[in-house]
Design a protein around this motif. Sequence first.
Motif, PDB file in Angstrom:
ATOM      1  N   ALA A  34      46.124 -40.094-118.270  1.00 35.99           N
ATOM      2  CA  ALA A  34      44.922 -39.853-117.460  1.00 35.99           C
ATOM      3  C   ALA A  34      45.307 -39.317-116.082  1.00 35.99           C
ATOM      4  CB  ALA A  34      44.115 -41.148-117.339  1.00 35.99           C
ATOM      5  N   VAL A  35      46.398 -39.836-115.525  1.00 37.79           N
ATOM      6  CA  VAL A  35      46.861 -39.351-114.210  1.00 37.79           C
ATOM      7  C   VAL A  35      47.271 -37.878-114.310  1.00 37.79           C
ATOM      8  CG1 VAL A  35      48.693 -39.547-112.490  1.00 37.79           C
ATOM      9  CG2 VAL A  35      47.517 -41.602-113.303  1.00 37.79           C
ATOM     10  N   ILE A  36      47.986 -37.529-115.385  1.00 35.82           N
ATOM     11  CA  ILE A  36      48.400 -36.133-115.574  1.00 35.82           C
ATOM     12  C   ILE A  36      47.181 -35.229-115.714  1.00 35.82           C
ATOM     13  CG2 ILE A  36      49.512 -34.543-117.210  1.00 35.82           C
ATOM     14  CD1 ILE A  36      51.608 -36.808-117.661  1.00 35.82           C
ATOM     15  N   GLU A  37      46.199 -35.689-116.490  1.00 38.46           N
ATOM     16  CA  GLU A  37      44.966 -34.896-116.642  1.00 38.46           C
ATOM     17  C   GLU A  37      44.248 -34.745-115.299  1.00 38.46           C
ATOM     18  OE1 GLU A  37      40.782 -34.845-119.164  1.00 38.46           O
ATOM     19  OE2 GLU A  37      42.274 -36.382-119.610  1.00 38.46           O
ATOM     20  N   LEU A  38      44.249 -35.828-114.516  1.00 37.69           N
ATOM     21  CA  LEU A  38      43.617 -35.778-113.191  1.00 37.69           C
ATOM     22  C   LEU A  38      44.345 -34.784-112.290  1.00 37.69           C
ATOM     23  CD1 LEU A  38      41.537 -36.816-111.177  1.00 37.69           C
ATOM     24  CD2 LEU A  38      43.078 -38.733-110.673  1.00 37.69           C
ATOM     25  N   GLN A  39      45.676 -34.770-112.347  1.00 37.19           N
ATOM     26  CA  GLN A  39      46.442 -33.819-111.535  1.00 37.19           C
ATOM     27  C   GLN A  39      46.128 -32.377-111.935  1.00 37.19           C
ATOM     28  OE1 GLN A  39      50.354 -35.359-112.350  1.00 37.19           O
ATOM     29  NE2 GLN A  39      50.426 -36.527-110.430  1.00 37.19           N
ATOM     30  N   GLU A  40      45.952 -32.150-113.237  1.00 39.98           N
ATOM     31  CA  GLU A  40      45.588 -30.793-113.683  1.00 39.98           C
ATOM     32  C   GLU A  40      44.234 -30.380-113.128  1.00 39.98           C
ATOM     33  OE1 GLU A  40      45.821 -31.121-117.919  1.00 39.98           O
ATOM     34  OE2 GLU A  40      48.017 -31.009-117.945  1.00 39.98           O
ATOM     35  N   HIS A  41      43.286 -31.320-113.112  1.00 39.63           N
ATOM     36  CA  HIS A  41      41.968 -31.016-112.544  1.00 39.63           C
ATOM     37  C   HIS A  41      42.064 -30.754-111.045  1.00 39.63           C
ATOM     38  CE1 HIS A  41      39.480 -31.512-116.055  1.00 39.63           C
ATOM     39  NE2 HIS A  41      40.005 -32.710-116.336  1.00 39.63           N
ATOM     40  N   ILE A  42      42.923 -31.500-110.362  1.00 40.60           N
ATOM     41  CA  ILE A  42      43.095 -31.292-108.915  1.00 40.60           C
ATOM     42  C   ILE A  42      43.663 -29.892-108.662  1.00 40.60           C
ATOM     43  CG2 ILE A  42      44.438 -32.003-106.889  1.00 40.60           C
ATOM     44  CD1 ILE A  42      44.125 -34.923-107.938  1.00 40.60           C
ATOM     45  N   LEU A  43      44.646 -29.494-109.468  1.00 41.26           N
ATOM     46  CA  LEU A  43      45.221 -28.146-109.301  1.00 41.26           C
ATOM     47  C   LEU A  43      44.176 -27.065-109.574  1.00 41.26           C
ATOM     48  CD1 LEU A  43      48.752 -28.604-110.911  1.00 41.26           C
ATOM     49  CD2 LEU A  43      48.198 -28.338-108.479  1.00 41.26           C
ATOM     50  N   ALA A  44      43.361 -27.287-110.609  1.00 44.18           N
ATOM     51  CA  ALA A  44      42.307 -26.314-110.918  1.00 44.18           C
ATOM     52  C   ALA A  44      41.299 -26.234-109.779  1.00 44.18           C
ATOM     53  CB  ALA A  44      41.614 -26.688-112.224  1.00 44.18           C
TER      54      ALA A  44
END
Length: 153
Positions: A34-44
Amino acid sequence: MAGELIAGLGLFKTMFDMARGLKDINDATIRNAAVIELQEHILAAQSAQATLVERVGSLEQTVASFEKWDAEKQKYELREISPNSFAYALKDAHGGEPAHLICANCYEKRTKVILQRVDLGHIACPVCGTRLQLRSPEATRQDRAITGWRGAP
Ligand SMILES: [Zn+2]
């Protein structure tokens, strides 16, 4: 543009919901995913923000260009320089500029192009090629007689 903005706002809502849900995840593997997915959303979201900032800068330049042209075009007035031949002429002396004519065709495209003499009785726009007769043919013939001009009519 509005779609990008709405999509960007949607990303923040998704990230907020994910961050709120992290506290309830006890399994470390699931939490890390979930943290990795959240980081991807932050980058997007950062990418979307950079795109929007760039777009705002571009629009600010466009607005500045319109404002500059609006001020510049106030210095000119449309004149009939010979029957059915129109150009914009400098109204008054502005900042020491010599009297000149600018192309009416280019003026409509928000561009100032000074008309240049191509022969004794004609001026032309070096950008769009518009060619205008300065004076009546009779006046041009008189000019030829007086000046001895032998170039193109
Ligand atoms: Zn022109």
